[in-house]
Design an enzyme around this catalytic site. Structure first.
Site, mmCIF file in Angstrom:
data_model
loop_
_atom_site.group_PDB
_atom_site.id
_atom_site.type_symbol
_atom_site.label_atom_id
_atom_site.label_comp_id
_atom_site.label_asym_id
_atom_site.label_seq_id
_atom_site.Cartn_x
_atom_site.Cartn_y
_atom_site.Cartn_z
ATOM 1 N N TYR A 50 0.850 -1.199 0.000
ATOM 2 C CA TYR A 50 0.000 0.000 0.000
ATOM 3 C C TYR A 50 0.877 1.237 0.000
ATOM 4 O O TYR A 50 1.853 1.298 0.748
ATOM 5 C CB TYR A 50 -0.914 0.028 1.224
ATOM 6 C CG TYR A 50 -2.358 -0.081 0.812
ATOM 7 C CD1 TYR A 50 -2.936 0.918 0.039
ATOM 8 C CD2 TYR A 50 -3.130 -1.193 1.134
ATOM 9 C CE1 TYR A 50 -4.242 0.818 -0.400
ATOM 10 C CE2 TYR A 50 -4.442 -1.299 0.709
ATOM 11 C CZ TYR A 50 -4.992 -0.289 -0.056
ATOM 12 O OH TYR A 50 -6.279 -0.396 -0.492
ATOM 13 N N GLU A 52 -0.581 4.825 -0.514
ATOM 14 C CA GLU A 52 -1.381 6.037 -0.766
ATOM 15 C C GLU A 52 -0.517 7.266 -0.557
ATOM 16 O O GLU A 52 0.267 7.337 0.394
ATOM 17 C CB GLU A 52 -2.587 6.077 0.175
ATOM 18 C CG GLU A 52 -3.684 5.133 -0.271
ATOM 19 C CD GLU A 52 -4.885 5.150 0.667
ATOM 20 O OE1 GLU A 52 -4.828 5.822 1.709
ATOM 21 O OE2 GLU A 52 -5.880 4.479 0.342
ATOM 22 N N ASP A 196 -5.547 14.019 -25.462
ATOM 23 C CA ASP A 196 -5.515 12.614 -25.063
ATOM 24 C C ASP A 196 -4.770 11.850 -26.164
ATOM 25 O O ASP A 196 -5.309 11.611 -27.236
ATOM 26 C CB ASP A 196 -6.963 12.126 -24.926
ATOM 27 C CG ASP A 196 -7.072 10.632 -24.661
ATOM 28 O OD1 ASP A 196 -6.040 9.931 -24.718
ATOM 29 O OD2 ASP A 196 -8.198 10.171 -24.409
ATOM 30 N N THR A 222 -2.789 6.498 -22.393
ATOM 31 C CA THR A 222 -2.635 5.135 -21.894
ATOM 32 C C THR A 222 -1.151 4.806 -22.010
ATOM 33 O O THR A 222 -0.392 5.532 -22.647
ATOM 34 C CB THR A 222 -3.407 4.118 -22.758
ATOM 35 O OG1 THR A 222 -2.901 4.207 -24.093
ATOM 36 C CG2 THR A 222 -4.890 4.386 -22.757
ATOM 37 N N LYS A 225 -0.690 1.024 -25.389
ATOM 38 C CA LYS A 225 -0.929 0.970 -26.843
ATOM 39 C C LYS A 225 0.422 1.111 -27.546
ATOM 40 O O LYS A 225 1.252 0.225 -27.401
ATOM 41 C CB LYS A 225 -1.967 2.012 -27.227
ATOM 42 C CG LYS A 225 -3.332 1.704 -26.565
ATOM 43 C CD LYS A 225 -4.416 2.718 -26.821
ATOM 44 C CE LYS A 225 -5.672 2.359 -26.047
ATOM 45 N NZ LYS A 225 -6.709 3.393 -26.133
ATOM 46 N N ARG A 231 -0.873 -2.234 -18.942
ATOM 47 C CA ARG A 231 -2.197 -1.614 -19.090
ATOM 48 C C ARG A 231 -2.374 -0.536 -18.025
ATOM 49 O O ARG A 231 -2.517 -0.854 -16.854
ATOM 50 C CB ARG A 231 -3.214 -2.745 -18.910
ATOM 51 C CG ARG A 231 -4.646 -2.469 -19.170
ATOM 52 C CD ARG A 231 -5.350 -3.777 -19.474
ATOM 53 N NE ARG A 231 -4.835 -4.275 -20.741
ATOM 54 C CZ ARG A 231 -5.227 -3.817 -21.938
ATOM 55 N NH1 ARG A 231 -6.173 -2.902 -22.028
ATOM 56 N NH2 ARG A 231 -4.698 -4.285 -23.040
HETATM 57 C C1 LIG Z 1 -7.832 3.635 -25.384
HETATM 58 C C2 LIG Z 1 -8.215 5.041 -25.165
HETATM 59 C C3 LIG Z 1 -8.513 5.541 -23.878
HETATM 60 C C4 LIG Z 1 -8.803 4.707 -22.656
HETATM 61 O O1 LIG Z 1 -8.026 3.754 -22.235
HETATM 62 P P1 LIG Z 1 -8.445 2.671 -21.151
HETATM 63 O O2 LIG Z 1 -7.115 2.329 -20.572
HETATM 64 O O3 LIG Z 1 -9.093 1.566 -21.905
HETATM 65 O O4 LIG Z 1 -9.355 3.288 -20.158
HETATM 66 C C5 LIG Z 1 -8.730 6.899 -23.733
HETATM 67 N N1 LIG Z 1 -8.673 7.725 -24.784
HETATM 68 C C6 LIG Z 1 -8.430 7.283 -26.033
HETATM 69 C C7 LIG Z 1 -8.389 8.266 -27.151
HETATM 70 C C8 LIG Z 1 -8.205 5.931 -26.264
HETATM 71 O O5 LIG Z 1 -7.999 5.506 -27.510
#
Ligand SMILES: *Cc1c(COP(=O)(O)O)cnc(C)c1O
Length: 414
Positions: A50, A52, A196, A222, A225, A231
């Site tokens: 933990y 926090e 994003d 993220t 990807k 993840r």
């Molecule tokens: C994949 C994605 C996310 C979210 O990712 P998670 O880890 O699945 O919550 C957010 N924004 C965009 C543009 C994405 O392609």
């Protein structure tokens, strides 16, 4: 006791998934394969701890080593994106976006993001998501003729709607994003800008896409990807005041204990991403995508926007008289994973769609190159022409399995 002995049910499920990952062609644009080192950190005893709070200011004792791991993750991430402040605690891309909003606005405030039907993400204001339920969300789309962003139109919508936050960065957009244009639009209506970069983060980190750092107020992503980490999610900014608000939004507002095993794995991945090999990898992802796209076009496949400038394409299947869902299933029969995806102004509902999204990030990690991309595009054409012929699909699947034998998946011994 090890997993096989203690829980053979789960052990066997994992073994089956390993086999699936090895024997199939993974072309879902949001997926990738992490290294053995990233897997090892993710599966480490850091999951027991933990922590926090933040490095040097925890609510629990015994955090001396956890602090070192999280500090390394932060230092490496800042170096990778050349940014001043980073938070590595969000559990996912969606959690990162939730924290970014929480740092900037209050429930009921207005946000402007791209609609899901034109490549936006759930968290950019979709009505089924917290972002559409807790905020007043309005959306912009893509030019119905060309499939690209129309900045004049977005400016018009922003002026009419006066949102507090504008969201840019997409899940299924094959072209480059002009973050500076978005900055101008946001400034002209006094809105914050969030970029994003969940999909294109690897391209941004290596200079193959313009960076939103220092342009957008907050950048989220993220890590699983194109960045090829575990993840998870991250948040970055160059603004010290905003950085404090982001930290408070992640903890204690939205999360409790951070996943320190995943944070250590992120540190490992960012370390990999800083190496020259990673830049070569991203370059190859782009070369592979171009080759794959061109070969598909030679078989009269219609690509939304006419092509691609990143790691993915969106295929409009209407001229092939196929729906997205049917083609996705036929490809799956043939050992190839893609996802159905709406196209701009899709006449079909989201469960059917008229398109598929295809990416090359995962196959490139396995070491595949242009020769394989050309053949795989040919296989797409064979599948499209034989969608109801199980014999042909089985034959393609056999070839796929054979092809994958020369390209190991990191971390899976076969
Ligand atoms: C994949 C994605 C996310 C979210 O990712 P998670 O880890 O699945 O919550 C957010 N924004 C965009 C543009 C994405 O392609």
């Amino acid at each position: 006791m090890n997993l096989k002995k203690q829980d053979p049910e789960i052990f066997n499920i994992i073994e089956s998934e390993k086999k699936r990952q090895v024997e199939g062609l993974e072309m879902i644009a949001s997926e990738n394969y992490v290294s053995e080192a990233v897997l090892e950190a993710t599966g480490s005893v850091l999951t027991n701890k933990y922590a926090e709070g933040y490095p040097g200011a925890r609510y629990y004792g015994g955090c001396e080593f956890i602090d070192q791991a999280e500090s390394l993750a932060i230092t490496r991430l800042k170096k990778l994106f050349k940014c001043k402040f980073a938070n590595v605690q969000p559990h996912s891309g969606s959690s990162a976006n939730m924290a970014a909003y929480a740092a900037l606005i209050k429930p009921g405030d207005k946000i402007l993001g791209q609609g899901m039907d034109s490549g936006g993400h759930l968290t950019h204001g979709a009505k089924v998501s917290f972002s559409g339920k807790w905020f007043e969300s309005v959306s912009y789309g893509l030019d119905p003729e060309t499939g690209v962003l129309n900045y004049d139109e977005i400016l018009k919508i922003a002026k009419r709607e006066k949102p507090k936050v504008i969201m840019c960065g997409y899940s299924a957009y094959p072209r480059k994003i002009d973050f500076k244009k978005f900055r101008e639009i946001a400034d002209s209506v006094g809105a914050y800008l969030i970029a994003d970069i969940a999909h294109i983060a690897g391209l941004v980190a290596t200079g193959y896409h313009e960076s939103p750092i220092g342009v957008a107020d907050i950048v989220t992503s993220t890590t699983h990807k194109t960045l090829r980490g575990p993840r998870s999610g991250i948040i970055m900014t160059n603004d010290e005041e905003l950085a404090k608000k982001i930290d408070k939004a992640v903890f204690p507002m939205l999360q409790g204990g951070p996943l320190e095993h995943v944070i250590a794995a992120k540190a490992v991945a960012f370390g990999e991403d800083l190496l020259p090999e990673y830049k070569k990898y991203i370059k190859q992802v782009l070369v592979n995508m171009k080759t794959f796209a061109k070969t598909l076009q030679s078989f009269d496949f219609d690509l939304v926007t006419g092509g691609t400038e990143n790691h993915l394409i969106l295929v409009d299947l209407r001229n092939k008289n196929l729906t997205g869902v049917d083609f996705q299933h036929a490809l799956e029969e043939a050992g190839i994973s893609v996802n159905k995806n709406g196209i701009p102004n899709d006449p079909n509902p989201p469960k059917v769609t008229s398109g598929i999204r295809v990416g090359t990030a995962a196959l490139t990690t396995r070491g595949m190159g242009e020769t394989e991309m050309k053949r795989i595009a040919e296989l797409f054409n064979i599948v499209a022409e034989n969608i109801n012929n199980p014999k042909v699909l089985a034959k393609v699947k056999k070839e796929v399995k054979q092809m994958t034998k020369n390209f190991p998946v990191p971390g899976i011994k076969s």
